[in-house]
Design a protein around this motif. Structure first.
Motif, short mmCIF file in Angstrom:
data_model
loop_
_atom_site.label_atom_id
_atom_site.label_comp_id
_atom_site.label_asym_id
_atom_site.label_seq_id
_atom_site.Cartn_x
_atom_site.Cartn_y
_atom_site.Cartn_z
N HIS A 44 -1.23 -8.78 0.44
CA HIS A 44 0.22 -8.66 0.30
C HIS A 44 0.60 -8.87 -1.17
O HIS A 44 -0.08 -9.60 -1.90
CB HIS A 44 0.95 -9.66 1.20
CG HIS A 44 0.79 -11.09 0.77
ND1 HIS A 44 -0.35 -11.83 1.02
CD2 HIS A 44 1.63 -11.90 0.06
CE1 HIS A 44 -0.21 -13.04 0.51
NE2 HIS A 44 0.98 -13.11 -0.08
N ASP A 45 1.63 -8.24 -1.60
CA ASP A 45 2.12 -8.28 -2.98
C ASP A 45 1.18 -7.59 -3.97
O ASP A 45 1.40 -7.65 -5.17
CB ASP A 45 2.38 -9.71 -3.45
CG ASP A 45 3.45 -10.40 -2.62
OD1 ASP A 45 4.25 -9.67 -2.00
OD2 ASP A 45 3.50 -11.63 -2.59
N GLU A 46 0.12 -6.94 -3.48
CA GLU A 46 -0.80 -6.22 -4.37
C GLU A 46 -0.24 -4.82 -4.63
O GLU A 46 0.16 -4.12 -3.70
CB GLU A 46 -2.18 -6.13 -3.75
CG GLU A 46 -3.25 -5.62 -4.69
CD GLU A 46 -4.65 -5.80 -4.11
OE1 GLU A 46 -5.61 -5.84 -4.88
OE2 GLU A 46 -4.78 -5.89 -2.87
N GLN A 47 -0.21 -4.42 -5.90
CA GLN A 47 0.37 -3.12 -6.25
C GLN A 47 -0.52 -1.97 -5.78
O GLN A 47 -1.71 -1.92 -6.09
CB GLN A 47 0.59 -3.02 -7.76
CG GLN A 47 1.70 -3.90 -8.28
CD GLN A 47 2.09 -3.56 -9.71
OE1 GLN A 47 1.52 -2.65 -10.32
NE2 GLN A 47 3.06 -4.28 -10.24
N ILE A 48 0.10 -1.06 -5.02
CA ILE A 48 -0.60 0.12 -4.51
C ILE A 48 -0.01 1.35 -5.19
O ILE A 48 1.20 1.59 -5.12
CB ILE A 48 -0.42 0.25 -2.98
CG1 ILE A 48 -0.80 -1.05 -2.27
CG2 ILE A 48 -1.25 1.42 -2.45
CD1 ILE A 48 -0.42 -1.07 -0.79
N THR A 49 -0.84 2.13 -5.85
CA THR A 49 -0.40 3.36 -6.50
C THR A 49 -0.69 4.54 -5.59
O THR A 49 -1.83 4.75 -5.17
CB THR A 49 -1.11 3.56 -7.85
OG1 THR A 49 -0.87 2.43 -8.68
CG2 THR A 49 -0.61 4.81 -8.55
N PHE A 50 0.35 5.33 -5.27
CA PHE A 50 0.21 6.51 -4.43
C PHE A 50 -0.02 7.71 -5.34
O PHE A 50 0.80 8.00 -6.21
CB PHE A 50 1.48 6.72 -3.59
CG PHE A 50 1.70 5.67 -2.54
CD1 PHE A 50 1.79 4.33 -2.86
CD2 PHE A 50 1.84 6.02 -1.21
CE1 PHE A 50 1.99 3.36 -1.90
CE2 PHE A 50 2.05 5.07 -0.23
CZ PHE A 50 2.12 3.73 -0.57
N THR A 51 -1.13 8.42 -5.15
CA THR A 51 -1.50 9.51 -6.07
C THR A 51 -1.29 10.90 -5.50
O THR A 51 -0.94 11.83 -6.22
CB THR A 51 -2.96 9.35 -6.53
OG1 THR A 51 -3.81 9.36 -5.37
CG2 THR A 51 -3.15 8.05 -7.30
N SER A 52 -1.51 11.09 -4.20
CA SER A 52 -1.35 12.42 -3.60
C SER A 52 -1.30 12.30 -2.08
O SER A 52 -1.69 11.29 -1.51
CB SER A 52 -2.49 13.36 -4.02
OG SER A 52 -3.74 12.87 -3.55
N VAL A 53 -0.82 13.39 -1.45
CA VAL A 53 -0.76 13.47 0.01
C VAL A 53 -1.63 14.65 0.44
O VAL A 53 -1.51 15.75 -0.10
CB VAL A 53 0.69 13.68 0.51
CG1 VAL A 53 0.72 13.75 2.03
CG2 VAL A 53 1.59 12.56 0.02
N GLU A 54 -2.54 14.41 1.39
CA GLU A 54 -3.39 15.50 1.86
C GLU A 54 -3.87 15.21 3.28
O GLU A 54 -3.69 14.10 3.81
CB GLU A 54 -4.59 15.69 0.94
CG GLU A 54 -5.54 14.50 0.87
CD GLU A 54 -6.72 14.75 -0.04
OE1 GLU A 54 -7.82 14.29 0.30
OE2 GLU A 54 -6.53 15.41 -1.08
N THR A 57 -5.85 14.37 9.88
CA THR A 57 -4.71 13.45 9.86
C THR A 57 -4.10 13.43 8.46
O THR A 57 -4.83 13.31 7.47
CB THR A 57 -5.14 12.02 10.25
OG1 THR A 57 -5.77 12.06 11.53
CG2 THR A 57 -3.95 11.08 10.30
N MET A 58 -2.79 13.55 8.39
CA MET A 58 -2.12 13.48 7.09
C MET A 58 -2.17 12.05 6.56
O MET A 58 -1.87 11.09 7.29
CB MET A 58 -0.67 13.95 7.20
CG MET A 58 -0.52 15.43 7.52
SD MET A 58 -1.36 16.50 6.33
CE MET A 58 -0.41 16.14 4.84
N ALA A 59 -2.56 11.92 5.30
CA ALA A 59 -2.72 10.59 4.71
C ALA A 59 -2.34 10.64 3.24
O ALA A 59 -2.23 11.71 2.63
CB ALA A 59 -4.16 10.10 4.87
N VAL A 60 -2.14 9.45 2.67
CA VAL A 60 -1.81 9.31 1.25
C VAL A 60 -3.01 8.71 0.53
O VAL A 60 -3.56 7.69 0.98
CB VAL A 60 -0.57 8.41 1.05
CG1 VAL A 60 -0.28 8.23 -0.43
CG2 VAL A 60 0.64 9.00 1.75
#
Length: 684
Positions: free
Chosen positions: A132-142, A147-150
């Motif tokens: 928790h509180d850890e920064q997650i960077t979202f780079t792409s959706v595919e 199954t659709m995932a990030v």
């Protein structure tokens, strides 16, 4: 089911495009679409359009206090090119699933499209636990295994760890604080979530030419931005793109599932073309919407013209700025196939650390000091104005500091004396000033400079590129090559008369085309013409700010000891504008700082300049102007020379007599300053 156009746009996912809409009711005129003030604004009932994209056209801004809108606050309309740099205030409202984030937040291939979130709870995956509180960077959706995932990244101990989160993942996700600064256009394209407003804080205001600002004078608060979208659509019997504002009072119905979508023309952006496989090139396209501009190659790209796109590739450019002190400095992106030649100009180095970065194994870096520095340690050298050095290498040295021996980083140099050399050590943290002494008269191609020298590097065009009708670089008084930029390009030519080809940038040119089923007569492209691209000040800072974010920056030199070292008694006035720059803004360290000096010091400088105006260099008489410049601790000299255009385009080089003269001027100036100050105290 019918809905308003605005509601439809707010609920639409970009990944679901294109969509076919049928106009149900609203305010409209007879006939199809007519145009007012550059925007399509009227549609007939039962009209069918294919929506191919939408983007924010303008922003409605409300001034807010404590991140809340006051009931008395006025709303102002801001165009996307409104000047200024802004910081994004993190949204405090949580997202309840990864799907909500992927639907409402722009996630794309560029650095702008990599939003960061943190979870209020730990997320346990098969072989990975996100704290928790850890920064997650979202780079792409595919799509991953059906199954659709990030695709996501977290950084631990300076190492990135990649993983995927399915859109079905639920939780409580909050937006992370963003320490970057953005233009309004960047915020509109990437940082405004769907169905949510965006709060921004003005970080730095830029001068708005030719009009008054709608914001209050000296405004430095927050703005709540509400977007107005522009819908891009294609109609059945038109080849051009129509533009419809989302606030148009029209009801629409989505009829995509029961309509033949292939009956419409399919427009492609340059990004879409670049994503096609290399086997599909070359191709012939017709321009549906082209950029503005009368210069080549932009006059080839007008609406309705056909062009051949031969191939896609990554190409290098050198980002360069004119060397001038006024506000009219121009910036350029220079291709590697530029055929002109350059001669070196002296570089300026504000610290000993910059000397270490610039030194080369191929030649000794020869510099002359333009600012005095007194070392706090007897083991290290104290510098006087006019001292000459040959830079050798970085090393460590033992010094006595507060009664204890301590290892510090130093720069080993050879001081050039009248008849010998003396080895000296300069502290790396030394805030001095140095200017390069040029011995090299060779003319270089651009590729040679990038290969043999470290950037930034100062040059002047000595032989212009004859393949360019008007070589804008040749007219520049001097250029500083700042860094190499790698970007995506398409190679094009006119389909009707392919006598020459041109490179066009993919991500800096807004264009829409549609493919034509035509064969390309010649697969091999004609000769490629050179294009020097001039960039605006805003584009320049964006290029500098985002080009090398993935690289680790060089370590900063250590700070000064707590006890400030003594300095020469030189008037110390004014504060550098560098100190007031935004945190993430690139600052040109060669910018000259003009400080007010005592009248007698200025008089002495002028007389010194007059003595140095005419000098004989290599049997050629050249007129040189000694340009005034100062640094924050004393007098500094800039040895730029405005030479006459001779056949060999030679330059003024600093000789021993000038250096001795500088040392003498500084010495006399210091004595005269001390005398003036003591005389002033006696008069008081």
């Amino acid at each position: 089911m019918a809905s308003t156009l605005e509601k439809f746009i707010h609920s639409l996912d970009l990944r679901a495009l294109p969509r076919v809409l049928q106009i149900q009711s609203g305010i409209y005129g007879q006939g199809s679409v007519y145009e007012t003030f550059g925007n399509e604004c009227s549609l007939s009932t039962e009209e069918v359009i294919k929506v191919i994209g939408f983007k924010i056209n303008k922003l409605i801004a409300s001034i807010c206090e404590n991140n809340e809108v006051s009931q008395f606050s006025a709303k102002v309309e801001l165009p996307l090119n409104f000047p200024g740099l802004y910081k994004v205030v993190a949204d405090k409202t949580p997202y309840v699933s990864i799907e909500e984030i992927a639907t409402k937040v722009s996630i794309g291939p560029t650095r702008f499209g990599h939003p960061r979130f943190y979870s209020a709870e730990d997320i346990k995956l098969a072989n990975f636990t996100i704290k928790h509180d850890e920064q997650i960077t979202f780079t792409s959706v595919e799509e991953v295994h059906g199954t659709m995932a990030v695709n996501c990244v977290v950084v631990r101990n300076n190492r990135p760890h990649s993983f995927t989160l399915p859109l079905s993942q639920e939780g409580e996700f909050y937006e992370c604080e963003d320490d970057q600064i953005y233009t309004l256009k960047e915020i509109a394209e990437w940082k405004i979530p769907k169905c949510r407003n965006r709060i921004v804080k003005l970080s730095n205001s830029l001068h708005m030419r030719g009009s008054s600002s709608p914001l209050p004078e000296n405004f430095d608060g927050c703005l709540i931005l509400m977007p107005v979208y522009e819908v891009q659509a294609v109609m059945k019997f038109r080849k051009d793109i129509v533009h419809i504002l989302s606030d148009l009072d029209v009801e629409v119905k989505d009829v995509t599932d029961c309509y033949d979508i292939s009956s419409f023309l399919q427009p492609f952006s340059l990004e879409d073309i670049f994503e096609r496989t290399s086997k599909e090139f070359p191709m012939v396209v017709e321009i549906m919407e082209g950029p503005s501009g009368s210069q080549k190659p932009y006059n080839l790209l007008s609406t309705g013209k056909e062009i051949v796109i031969y191939k896609k590739y990554q190409a290098a450019r050198v980002l360069a700025s004119e060397m001038r002190s006024d506000s009219c400095k121009r910036r350029y992106l220079i291709p590697m196939n530029y055929k002109g030649k350059f001669k070196r100009r002296p570089r300026e180095f504000p610290t000993a650390y910059d000397l270490e970065i610039a030194r080369s194994e191929k030649e000794h870096l020869h510099v002359v000091a333009t600012k005095a520095f007194t070392s706090p340690h007897k083991e290290l050298f104290s510098v006087s104005v006019g001292d000459q050095f040959l830079v050798q290498q970085r090393q460590t040295s033992e010094v006595l500091y507060e009664g204890r021996k301590k290892l510090v980083d130093v720069l080993a140099c050879e001081q050039i004396l009248s008849d010998s050399y003396k080895k000296v050590l300069l502290p790396m943290y030394m805030e001095g000033g140095f200017v390069e002494v040029i011995h090299d008269k060779k003319q270089y191609h651009l590729s040679e400079i990038c290969k043999e020298f470290h950037l930034p590097f100062n040059v002047k065009v000595s032989v212009r590129d004859l393949s360019i009708e008007k070589d804008v670089l040749a007219a520049a008084p001097g250029l500083q090559f700042e860094e190499e930029i790698t970007d995506s390009y398409l190679l094009i030519s006119s389909a009707s008369s392919p006598v020459e080809s041109w490179e066009i940038p993919v991500y800096r040119l807004n264009m829409l085309v549609h493919l034509l089923n035509k064969d390309v007569q010649t697969v091999e492209p004609p000769a490629t013409r050179t294009t020097v691209e001039e960039v605006s000040e805003e584009e320049y800072y964006m290029l500098r700010r985002y080009e090398n974010l993935t690289l680790h920056p060089p370590p900063r030199p250590p700070k000064k000891p707590t006890a400030p070292p003594p300095t020469f008694a030189v008037p110390k006035e004014g504060v550098s504008d560098v100190l007031h720059a935004p945190k993430n803004f690139y600052i040109d360290t060669t910018k000259k700082l003009f400080l007010d000096q005592a009248a007698d010091v200025l008089e002495l400088q002028v007389s010194c300049q007059n003595d140095l105006v005419h000098r004989e260099i290599n049997d050629m008489t050249e007129k040189a102007t000694l340009v005034e410049t100062t640094a924050t601790e004393g007098l500094a000299r800039n040895y730029e020379a405005e030479e006459k255009e001779e056949e060999e385009h030679d330059y003024t080089y600093i000789d021993e007599n000038i250096i001795e003269n500088i040392r003498k001027v500084f010495h006399d100036t210091s004595i005269r300053n001390e005398y003036t100050l003591s005389k002033g105290r006696r008069d008081i």
